[in-house]
Design a protein around this motif. Structure first.
Motif, PDB file in Angstrom:
ATOM      1  N   VAL A  14       0.836  -1.196   0.000  1.00  0.00           N
ATOM      2  CA  VAL A  14       0.000   0.000   0.000  1.00  0.00           C
ATOM      3  C   VAL A  14       0.871   1.247   0.000  1.00  0.00           C
ATOM      4  CG1 VAL A  14      -1.601   1.340   1.412  1.00  0.00           C
ATOM      5  CG2 VAL A  14      -2.010  -1.082   1.037  1.00  0.00           C
ATOM      6  N   VAL A  15       1.918   1.254   0.843  1.00  0.00           N
ATOM      7  CA  VAL A  15       2.777   2.448   0.938  1.00  0.00           C
ATOM      8  C   VAL A  15       3.504   2.686  -0.377  1.00  0.00           C
ATOM      9  CG1 VAL A  15       4.834   3.363   2.047  1.00  0.00           C
ATOM     10  CG2 VAL A  15       3.049   2.324   3.423  1.00  0.00           C
ATOM     11  N   SER A  16       4.159   1.606  -0.934  1.00  0.00           N
ATOM     12  CA  SER A  16       4.951   1.841  -2.150  1.00  0.00           C
ATOM     13  C   SER A  16       4.051   2.102  -3.355  1.00  0.00           C
ATOM     14  CB  SER A  16       5.894   0.664  -2.414  1.00  0.00           C
ATOM     15  OG  SER A  16       5.165  -0.525  -2.431  1.00  0.00           O
ATOM     16  N   GLY A  17       2.922   1.375  -3.435  1.00  0.00           N
ATOM     17  CA  GLY A  17       1.997   1.623  -4.538  1.00  0.00           C
ATOM     18  C   GLY A  17       1.410   3.022  -4.484  1.00  0.00           C
ATOM     19  N   GLY A  18       1.051   3.477  -3.286  1.00  0.00           N
ATOM     20  CA  GLY A  18       0.544   4.847  -3.147  1.00  0.00           C
ATOM     21  C   GLY A  18       1.587   5.877  -3.535  1.00  0.00           C
ATOM     22  N   ALA A  19       2.850   5.603  -3.157  1.00  0.00           N
ATOM     23  CA  ALA A  19       3.925   6.528  -3.519  1.00  0.00           C
ATOM     24  C   ALA A  19       4.096   6.589  -5.027  1.00  0.00           C
ATOM     25  CB  ALA A  19       5.236   6.084  -2.860  1.00  0.00           C
ATOM     26  N   ILE A  20       3.984   5.422  -5.702  1.00  0.00           N
ATOM     27  CA  ILE A  20       4.139   5.420  -7.166  1.00  0.00           C
ATOM     28  C   ILE A  20       2.999   6.193  -7.810  1.00  0.00           C
ATOM     29  CG2 ILE A  20       4.045   3.927  -9.193  1.00  0.00           C
ATOM     30  CD1 ILE A  20       5.430   1.798  -7.398  1.00  0.00           C
ATOM     31  N   LEU A  21       1.768   5.940  -7.340  1.00  0.00           N
ATOM     32  CA  LEU A  21       0.617   6.565  -7.997  1.00  0.00           C
ATOM     33  C   LEU A  21       0.586   8.068  -7.772  1.00  0.00           C
ATOM     34  CD1 LEU A  21      -2.246   3.999  -7.446  1.00  0.00           C
ATOM     35  CD2 LEU A  21      -0.870   4.426  -9.470  1.00  0.00           C
ATOM     36  N   SER A  22       1.077   8.534  -6.621  1.00  0.00           N
ATOM     37  CA  SER A  22       0.969   9.960  -6.321  1.00  0.00           C
ATOM     38  C   SER A  22       2.244  10.722  -6.652  1.00  0.00           C
ATOM     39  CB  SER A  22       0.633  10.153  -4.848  1.00  0.00           C
ATOM     40  OG  SER A  22       1.705   9.695  -4.075  1.00  0.00           O
ATOM     41  N   SER A  23       3.263  10.035  -7.203  1.00  0.00           N
ATOM     42  CA  SER A  23       4.552  10.704  -7.395  1.00  0.00           C
ATOM     43  C   SER A  23       4.499  11.687  -8.558  1.00  0.00           C
ATOM     44  CB  SER A  23       5.638   9.663  -7.666  1.00  0.00           C
ATOM     45  OG  SER A  23       6.810  10.295  -8.060  1.00  0.00           O
ATOM     46  N   LYS A  24       5.112  12.847  -8.335  1.00  0.00           N
ATOM     47  CA  LYS A  24       5.246  13.827  -9.416  1.00  0.00           C
ATOM     48  C   LYS A  24       6.649  13.777 -10.006  1.00  0.00           C
ATOM     49  CE  LYS A  24       1.344  16.233  -8.339  1.00  0.00           C
ATOM     50  NZ  LYS A  24       0.765  15.014  -7.737  1.00  0.00           N
ATOM     51  N   LEU A  25       7.525  12.957  -9.422  1.00  0.00           N
ATOM     52  CA  LEU A  25       8.924  12.957  -9.832  1.00  0.00           C
ATOM     53  C   LEU A  25       9.208  11.992 -10.972  1.00  0.00           C
ATOM     54  CD1 LEU A  25      10.672  13.065  -6.357  1.00  0.00           C
ATOM     55  CD2 LEU A  25      10.542  14.873  -8.033  1.00  0.00           C
ATOM     56  N   LEU A  26       8.270  11.068 -11.258  1.00  0.00           N
ATOM     57  CA  LEU A  26       8.537  10.088 -12.297  1.00  0.00           C
ATOM     58  C   LEU A  26       8.703  10.801 -13.633  1.00  0.00           C
ATOM     59  CD1 LEU A  26       6.105   7.178 -11.454  1.00  0.00           C
ATOM     60  CD2 LEU A  26       8.525   7.360 -11.014  1.00  0.00           C
ATOM     61  N   PRO A  27       9.753  10.506 -14.392  1.00  0.00           N
ATOM     62  CA  PRO A  27       9.983  11.220 -15.642  1.00  0.00           C
ATOM     63  C   PRO A  27       8.912  10.889 -16.668  1.00  0.00           C
ATOM     64  CG  PRO A  27      11.513   9.403 -15.403  1.00  0.00           C
ATOM     65  CD  PRO A  27      10.780   9.511 -14.109  1.00  0.00           C
ATOM     66  N   ALA A  28       8.688  11.863 -17.569  1.00  0.00           N
ATOM     67  CA  ALA A  28       7.716  11.638 -18.632  1.00  0.00           C
ATOM     68  C   ALA A  28       8.231  10.563 -19.586  1.00  0.00           C
ATOM     69  CB  ALA A  28       7.473  12.936 -19.388  1.00  0.00           C
TER      70      ALA A  28
END
Lengths: 166, 103
Positions: free
Chosen positions: A101-115
């Protein structure tokens, strides 16, 4: 995302869950081989052909066979009537779910992932071999040394009892 | 969901499955299988970032995963040897029965 990604993801996660939950250990090892093959397929989808084939050779070819040998040598293939879960299994599953839940939530809400990048980074076998022999030659030697030492160590650990018995 | 996020999500799910199995099962070999699954999830992350992330050096991700696969192979060999040695000594591969060091 192409439908192949979802089919492959379903294969990987389904066989991983089977490997973790089946009762017969040999079935677990075979499910694990399916998981490794699905991961090799994912690497091929990501255009990393060399890693995909290395995955097939090392994991499907060597590690899965090693695990099957260990299961047969420890007589794990005989299913015992006792429970397969340890007493505190609810804690373990809870911690794993919390991690997801923690890592999946971090992935879904991340703004840092490159386009998304358009071009595929090129990595031919010639380039990989070139780099392994020039820039990465020291790590390659260290990994070779580590593999030699660990395989000798594995043989010695597994043989010790026999020597004492003689 | 972008492709990178989808692959990261898949890797997170695989990691959680491996962690749950490693913590909840009794047999030492299954614990080792769970650790292998977690290592594979990390490798999938490396490759996903290599494919979709910015690439100042195009081969770093690939070589990182190749070395990681080598280390994981060494870990599996030593881990299974330890499990066999423990099995010879205790006549079981059930981690709950190996309690000599338990306080």
């Amino acid at each position: 995302m192409s439908p192949w990604f979802y089919i492959n993801a379903l294969l990987i996660v389904g066989s991983a869950v089977a490997a973790m939950s089946l009762r017969n250990l040999v079935h677990c090892a075979l499910s694990l081989a399916v998981t490794f093959a699905g991961l090799a397929l994912a690497y091929l989808q990501l255009q990393a052909q060399f890693v995909g084939f290395a995955q097939v050779l090392v994991y499907v070819g060597a590690v899965a066979i090693l695990i099957v040998f260990a299961i047969l040598l420890t007589r794990g293939s005989e299913t015992s009537p006792e429970c397969i879960l340890s007493p505190g299994w609810l804690w373990g599953v809870g911690i794993a779910a919390l991690t997801f839940v923690v890592s999946g939530g971090a992935i879904l809400s991340s703004k840092l992932l490159p386009a998304i990048q358009g071009e595929v980074p090129s990595a031919t076998v010639r380039q990989i071999g070139d780099q392994l022999m020039t820039k990465y030659v020291l790590p390659l030697e260290v990994v070779g040394l580590l593999l030699t030492a660990s395989l000798i160590g594995a043989v010695i650990i597994a043989m010790r009892q026999k020597e004492e018995g003689q | 969901m972008t492709p990178l996020a989808a692959y990261l999500f898949l890797a997170a799910l695989l990691f959680a499955v491996g962690l749950g199995g490693a913590l909840a099962r009794r047999n030492a070999i299954i614990v080792l299988i769970g650790i292998e699954l977690m290592l594979n999830a990390a490798n999938l992350n490396f490759i996903a970032f290599w494919r979709y992330g910015p690439n100042p050096e195009p081969l770093t991700g690939i070589l990182f995963v190749l070395f990681s696969i080598g280390i994981a192979a060494a870990e599996a060999a030593v881990g299974l040897a330890i499990i066999m040695a423990v099995y010879r000594h205790y006549r079981t591969s059930n981690v709950d029965r190996i309690t000599s060091l338990k306080g």
